[in-house]
Scaffold this active site. Sequence first.
Site, short mmCIF file in Angstrom:
data_model
loop_
_atom_site.label_atom_id
_atom_site.label_comp_id
_atom_site.label_asym_id
_atom_site.label_seq_id
_atom_site.Cartn_x
_atom_site.Cartn_y
_atom_site.Cartn_z
N LYS A 98 0.83 -1.20 0.00
CA LYS A 98 0.00 0.00 0.00
C LYS A 98 0.87 1.25 0.00
O LYS A 98 1.99 1.24 0.55
CB LYS A 98 -0.88 0.04 1.26
CG LYS A 98 -1.91 -1.05 1.41
CD LYS A 98 -2.62 -0.92 2.75
CE LYS A 98 -3.63 -2.03 2.97
NZ LYS A 98 -4.84 -1.84 2.15
N ARG B 224 -10.29 -11.55 2.23
CA ARG B 224 -11.22 -12.56 1.71
C ARG B 224 -10.59 -13.95 1.72
O ARG B 224 -11.29 -14.95 1.76
CB ARG B 224 -11.69 -12.17 0.31
CG ARG B 224 -10.62 -12.15 -0.74
CD ARG B 224 -10.99 -11.33 -1.96
NE ARG B 224 -11.05 -9.92 -1.63
CZ ARG B 224 -11.37 -8.97 -2.52
NH1 ARG B 224 -11.66 -9.29 -3.77
NH2 ARG B 224 -11.39 -7.70 -2.16
#
Length: 513
Positions: A289, A363
């Site tokens: 990120k 996820r």
Amino acid sequence: MAKTKAPSAKKTTPKINLDISSWVSSFEQGKKASAKGQTGQIYFLGGDTTKRFQEIVKSQSLKWQKEALTKSEKEFVYFIGQDGPVWLLKPKAKNSVGHGGLLDEHSYTWARDQFGSLVGQIKAHQLDQVVFHFESLEKEQELGALIGLDLGVYNFKVHQAGKHMDGLPKGSLATKVDKKVIADASQRALAINLARHFVNLPPNIINPSSMSTEFIKELKLSKNSKVTVWNAAKLAQEGMGLHLAVGAGAEFPPCLVHISYRPTKKSSLKPVALVGKGITFDTGGLDIKPSSAMRLMKKDMGGAASVLALAKWASDSQYPAPLDFYLALAENAVDGKSFRPSDIITARNGIKVEIDNTDAEGRLVLADALDVACTQKGADEPSHVINVATLTGAIKVGLGVDIAGLFSNDDELAQELTQSGQRSGDLNWRMPLYEKYISDLSSPFADYKNSGGGFGGAITAALFLQRFVGAKKWAHLDVYSWTDKAQGVYSAAGGNGQPVQCLIDFLTQRLEK
């Protein structure tokens, strides 16, 4: 000259302190102000308040204040009267904002937010005592006011300094409130504040190891709460490749925590399984990120924080039906062992997943954990499975920070969760599981990729998770778990405990069917 050996650096783990006290539970019942010390009076008026409001103003205000105050139509009135500060709260009926009333402010929510914001004002007056007058109120209003007070007290810096209750005067309830309501409020508020506290803790304190051991030990769960931890070796034995991959680059290996809560009295209800995403810090992995996006990634375990807090609530309240809590814990770190884009990894249920983006890691841990929850058999087979996760930035773009995204394969379950969100002031809104979008996750090398195109990201993430729940009645709450600034019941920016209030209401309502 003899060489001296340099002392080895020892890692020290800061002491874990989960002692979050309840101000409300210390209130004396049926007591009016004593003659000694500075006193504040707080009146919460329900029903037809006009006559009672004017009586209070006339008895408490100074002569020059009376005329203006008795004419006030405001819901919140404050003045310094004959004997000290006086706060009067008298909620008005509100028009619906539409949407079937599912986004309307509930009377519980109004009371919670008003009383939570009062805490700072009470402290500022440096009072010796404060007396609360609850008159002609519904139970939801009493509950909201009491929870708001305990939420307003919590502040991370003050708590860490060991001064959680400092500056608070002695509190008493001049009018009787059912002790069960006070206990209920204290237990709910503690769960919400615990979820906030877990999220606020820095990642050098909270990690998969400390969260699965010291933190759970400090919670002091009841004996009918059984804790099982699957370490990395057990995850490998179970074929949980997705979960293992996410935590492969971290100092503290991934693990799955299962808290099995079974009531002391046998229940005819099947358990509800609650699964929380617990990425204790998310760098994004090799798809790292930017620094601005990484700044708050200690909150990426907000789902697991809320699920663990719910386990504490069930234990303290002795919830009369079975529950299962799963915490999918890992840290997504950058290392030579980190998983890579283009890796193909096999999930516990046999699905092969091509890694399209290592920053779509939540996820992956949830997928394997959901498969564990959904494949339980016999008495442990869940009637419903609900997962909670700070999963996508896309849902925040669509719904903002206050409203969670709700995805479900069952209309009744979705409706119950949305109604619980409205009643508890912990809102969610149902989003579509639009099956056509699953094509965005198609891969020429595996069954699915773990991320797709730039649009509909919250939907494709939910569709991915749906592949791991089989035919179970399932809901996915995509939450933010954070407030960006001090407001209402929150005295500072930080964790907000989303969606603990909604799920407590859902589980409570389930008993009444």
